[in-house]
Motif scaffolding. Sequence first.
Motif, PDB file in Angstrom:
ATOM      1  N   ARG A 204       0.828  -1.209   0.000  1.00 37.28           N
ATOM      2  CA  ARG A 204       0.000   0.000   0.000  1.00 37.28           C
ATOM      3  C   ARG A 204       0.862   1.258   0.000  1.00 37.28           C
ATOM      4  O   ARG A 204       0.567   2.236  -0.688  1.00 37.28           O
ATOM      5  CB  ARG A 204      -0.923   0.016   1.222  1.00 37.28           C
ATOM      6  N   ALA A 205       1.927   1.240   0.799  1.00 38.97           N
ATOM      7  CA  ALA A 205       2.793   2.408   0.878  1.00 38.97           C
ATOM      8  C   ALA A 205       3.634   2.590  -0.382  1.00 38.97           C
ATOM      9  O   ALA A 205       4.090   3.694  -0.669  1.00 38.97           O
ATOM     10  CB  ALA A 205       3.711   2.290   2.092  1.00 38.97           C
ATOM     11  N   ALA A 206       3.847   1.519  -1.155  1.00 41.15           N
ATOM     12  CA  ALA A 206       4.725   1.573  -2.327  1.00 41.15           C
ATOM     13  C   ALA A 206       4.018   2.058  -3.583  1.00 41.15           C
ATOM     14  O   ALA A 206       4.691   2.437  -4.549  1.00 41.15           O
ATOM     15  CB  ALA A 206       5.334   0.192  -2.580  1.00 41.15           C
ATOM     16  N   VAL A 207       2.693   2.038  -3.616  1.00 41.94           N
ATOM     17  CA  VAL A 207       1.969   2.388  -4.840  1.00 41.94           C
ATOM     18  C   VAL A 207       2.346   3.764  -5.394  1.00 41.94           C
ATOM     19  O   VAL A 207       2.597   3.910  -6.598  1.00 41.94           O
ATOM     20  CB  VAL A 207       0.442   2.285  -4.610  1.00 41.94           C
ATOM     21  N   PRO A 208       2.426   4.839  -4.574  1.00 42.79           N
ATOM     22  CA  PRO A 208       2.769   6.143  -5.147  1.00 42.79           C
ATOM     23  C   PRO A 208       4.156   6.203  -5.776  1.00 42.79           C
ATOM     24  O   PRO A 208       4.450   7.139  -6.520  1.00 42.79           O
ATOM     25  CB  PRO A 208       2.685   7.085  -3.932  1.00 42.79           C
ATOM     26  N   ALA A 209       5.006   5.218  -5.497  1.00 43.15           N
ATOM     27  CA  ALA A 209       6.352   5.231  -6.076  1.00 43.15           C
ATOM     28  C   ALA A 209       6.370   4.713  -7.504  1.00 43.15           C
ATOM     29  O   ALA A 209       7.348   4.921  -8.231  1.00 43.15           O
ATOM     30  CB  ALA A 209       7.305   4.395  -5.218  1.00 43.15           C
ATOM     31  N   VAL A 210       5.302   4.047  -7.947  1.00 47.26           N
ATOM     32  CA  VAL A 210       5.299   3.467  -9.295  1.00 47.26           C
ATOM     33  C   VAL A 210       4.268   4.107 -10.218  1.00 47.26           C
ATOM     34  O   VAL A 210       4.168   3.719 -11.387  1.00 47.26           O
ATOM     35  CB  VAL A 210       5.057   1.932  -9.235  1.00 47.26           C
ATOM     36  N   VAL A 211       3.483   5.063  -9.714  1.00 47.42           N
ATOM     37  CA  VAL A 211       2.510   5.752 -10.558  1.00 47.42           C
ATOM     38  C   VAL A 211       2.639   7.255 -10.338  1.00 47.42           C
ATOM     39  O   VAL A 211       2.984   7.695  -9.239  1.00 47.42           O
ATOM     40  CB  VAL A 211       1.050   5.303 -10.258  1.00 47.42           C
ATOM     41  N   PRO A 212       2.385   8.067 -11.366  1.00 51.70           N
ATOM     42  CA  PRO A 212       2.436   9.522 -11.192  1.00 51.70           C
ATOM     43  C   PRO A 212       1.255  10.010 -10.355  1.00 51.70           C
ATOM     44  O   PRO A 212       0.248   9.309 -10.220  1.00 51.70           O
ATOM     45  CB  PRO A 212       2.355  10.048 -12.632  1.00 51.70           C
ATOM     46  N   PRO A 213       1.360  11.216  -9.783  1.00 53.63           N
ATOM     47  CA  PRO A 213       0.302  11.706  -8.881  1.00 53.63           C
ATOM     48  C   PRO A 213      -1.082  11.728  -9.512  1.00 53.63           C
ATOM     49  O   PRO A 213      -2.071  11.433  -8.843  1.00 53.63           O
ATOM     50  CB  PRO A 213       0.783  13.125  -8.521  1.00 53.63           C
ATOM     51  N   GLU A 214      -1.163  12.081 -10.808  1.00 55.80           N
ATOM     52  CA  GLU A 214      -2.485  12.188 -11.420  1.00 55.80           C
ATOM     53  C   GLU A 214      -3.161  10.843 -11.648  1.00 55.80           C
ATOM     54  O   GLU A 214      -4.330  10.785 -12.011  1.00 55.80           O
ATOM     55  CB  GLU A 214      -2.395  12.944 -12.752  1.00 55.80           C
ATOM     56  N   ILE A 414      -2.715  12.625   1.693  1.00 56.53           N
ATOM     57  CA  ILE A 414      -2.449  13.439   2.876  1.00 56.53           C
ATOM     58  C   ILE A 414      -1.216  12.971   3.640  1.00 56.53           C
ATOM     59  O   ILE A 414      -0.579  13.759   4.345  1.00 56.53           O
ATOM     60  CB  ILE A 414      -3.689  13.447   3.804  1.00 56.53           C
ATOM     61  N   ALA A 415      -0.845  11.698   3.537  1.00 56.10           N
ATOM     62  CA  ALA A 415       0.265  11.171   4.317  1.00 56.10           C
ATOM     63  C   ALA A 415       1.578  11.335   3.562  1.00 56.10           C
ATOM     64  O   ALA A 415       1.675  10.942   2.399  1.00 56.10           O
ATOM     65  CB  ALA A 415       0.031   9.699   4.640  1.00 56.10           C
ATOM     66  N   PRO A 416       2.621  11.888   4.193  1.00 56.68           N
ATOM     67  CA  PRO A 416       3.931  11.943   3.545  1.00 56.68           C
ATOM     68  C   PRO A 416       4.506  10.541   3.381  1.00 56.68           C
ATOM     69  O   PRO A 416       4.089   9.595   4.059  1.00 56.68           O
ATOM     70  CB  PRO A 416       4.760  12.777   4.519  1.00 56.68           C
ATOM     71  N   ASP A 417       5.462  10.401   2.462  1.00 56.26           N
ATOM     72  CA  ASP A 417       6.018   9.078   2.168  1.00 56.26           C
ATOM     73  C   ASP A 417       6.586   8.420   3.421  1.00 56.26           C
ATOM     74  O   ASP A 417       6.420   7.212   3.626  1.00 56.26           O
ATOM     75  CB  ASP A 417       7.113   9.211   1.105  1.00 56.26           C
ATOM     76  N   SER A 418       7.231   9.206   4.270  1.00 57.64           N
ATOM     77  CA  SER A 418       7.852   8.649   5.472  1.00 57.64           C
ATOM     78  C   SER A 418       6.844   8.223   6.521  1.00 57.64           C
ATOM     79  O   SER A 418       7.214   7.613   7.524  1.00 57.64           O
ATOM     80  CB  SER A 418       8.804   9.678   6.089  1.00 57.64           C
ATOM     81  N   MET A 419       5.558   8.520   6.319  1.00 53.74           N
ATOM     82  CA  MET A 419       4.523   8.207   7.294  1.00 53.74           C
ATOM     83  C   MET A 419       3.475   7.250   6.723  1.00 53.74           C
ATOM     84  O   MET A 419       2.562   6.835   7.438  1.00 53.74           O
ATOM     85  CB  MET A 419       3.844   9.512   7.747  1.00 53.74           C
ATOM     86  N   ARG A 420       3.586   6.844   5.453  1.00 52.84           N
ATOM     87  CA  ARG A 420       2.507   6.079   4.817  1.00 52.84           C
ATOM     88  C   ARG A 420       2.312   4.705   5.448  1.00 52.84           C
ATOM     89  O   ARG A 420       1.183   4.220   5.546  1.00 52.84           O
ATOM     90  CB  ARG A 420       2.776   5.947   3.314  1.00 52.84           C
ATOM     91  N   GLY A 421       3.402   4.054   5.836  1.00 52.12           N
ATOM     92  CA  GLY A 421       3.238   2.752   6.476  1.00 52.12           C
ATOM     93  C   GLY A 421       2.447   2.848   7.760  1.00 52.12           C
ATOM     94  O   GLY A 421       1.518   2.075   8.002  1.00 52.12           O
TER      95      GLY A 421
END
Length: 484
Positions: A204-214, A414-421
């Motif tokens: 769940r936390a890794a998804v934003p790392a493989v897709v663009p924000p939009e 809303i959650a920063p990358d360092s807080m997503r987990g």
Amino acid sequence: MKPATDSLTELTERTELTELTERTELTELTERTELTDPAVLPWLLAEQRDDAVPEEKHRTTAQPEPVAEPVTEPDGEAAAPPVPLRRNRDYRLLWGGAGLSLLAGRATAVAYPLAVLWATRSPSDAGLVGTALLLPQLVVQLPGGALVDRWDRRRIMLVSGLGQAAVAGVVAALLLSGHVWLWALLAAAFVEGTLGVLFQLAERAAVPAVVPPEQIGAAMTGNEARTRGAAIAGQPLGSGLVTLGSALPFVAAAAGQLAAVVCLFGVRGKLQQERKDAPRTALAAEVRAGLVWMWRQHFLRAVMAAVAVSNILFQGLNLAVMSGIQSAGGTEFQVGVVLSLSGAGGLVGALSGGRWTERLSMRALVIGGLAVWALLMVPVAVLRDPYALGAIFALSGYVGGVFNVAGGVYLVRIAPDSMRGRANSLAMLVGGGAMAAGPVAAGFALEGLGPTRTILGLSLAMAVTALAALISPALRRGPFAAAD
């Protein structure tokens, strides 16, 4: 009287000053627009109010990761738009690997108690194993979220997948040998549940790392649909394989977990941002930091409270419907039909969740979903036909699928990358932990009031929850409101 040339010069200077001021204001407006591009945050914008806090506070509290500016080529032309998700190799491998792991986990979740029940003839032993499998959902979530934010997320998923494959192989070997030791199965179930929690949190936390924000909304839609599909297919797969041989579900689960690991090996790049070289704090301190961060998110806190209450009520509703069908002379198969239709409705809702999040604000989705659920519960109190009940449960599941997509997108934003987990672990703990209270409370109510009155009481409680959400100051303030 001033000469004409002096007047002309003064007029020119004023004009240039006016134009400079207008250009400055336009630049500031453009920068603010880029930070809240409607294509990127379509429904979060709908939550802003006229008295919203300044933009600087928005960035520090609600959007810690501003949207990046468009990339331009050396010749000054804008870069090509991102590829569709169906052609995004890393997302497809991550999505498929996590899907195989989820399917294997759903199959073994059914197979564990069934295999023990058939081997020992003891319902209490089967219940103990089922509890051991689900216990990590309560006790591992918070430290697991902190570990996902601390460690490499790809490595967590790879180790978890290999560990689950090994555990399934050991259980299959035990069942094939005929030595069904309860202590060994309890330990295996707890370890598999723990590894499953870590895998899910890391993915769940890794998804934003493989897709663009939009494309976050579309990615969350695909993930929710995958989860619903795994739930629908996993339960009959596990129970069906058990009828052919008690070890077969675990052999299939081991193969599925290994296939998931192969998919994850193909994902390129890092699945989290670079960590700063700061002194590492104790795990308990990181968990506490996550709790403090969550407490300051007023809007998210209110949404999670509504989710927790609705989960309690729906667990009670499921037990009440089972009791009602049984009292009307129904069968276990009819109960299965109702629950299967609920899962199918959730799958359709997940697939269409992205469209709803583009058209309605998060507050409207929360209040509207609770109100629809309250209305749908009323006819359940008097209906006993499994197909009519299945249709109502399908509609309820549809609303749940939409709600989960919207909540997942909001949490990622809303959650920063360092807080997503930690953010995901808290959300899952509140939502999953609340489910345990539903059947217990409903069981006592059913014995004292009967199915009809119990279900009407659940409907009234859902309506009160919707009313509380409607008047909640935190939900009215919206996700951009300043935190304490």
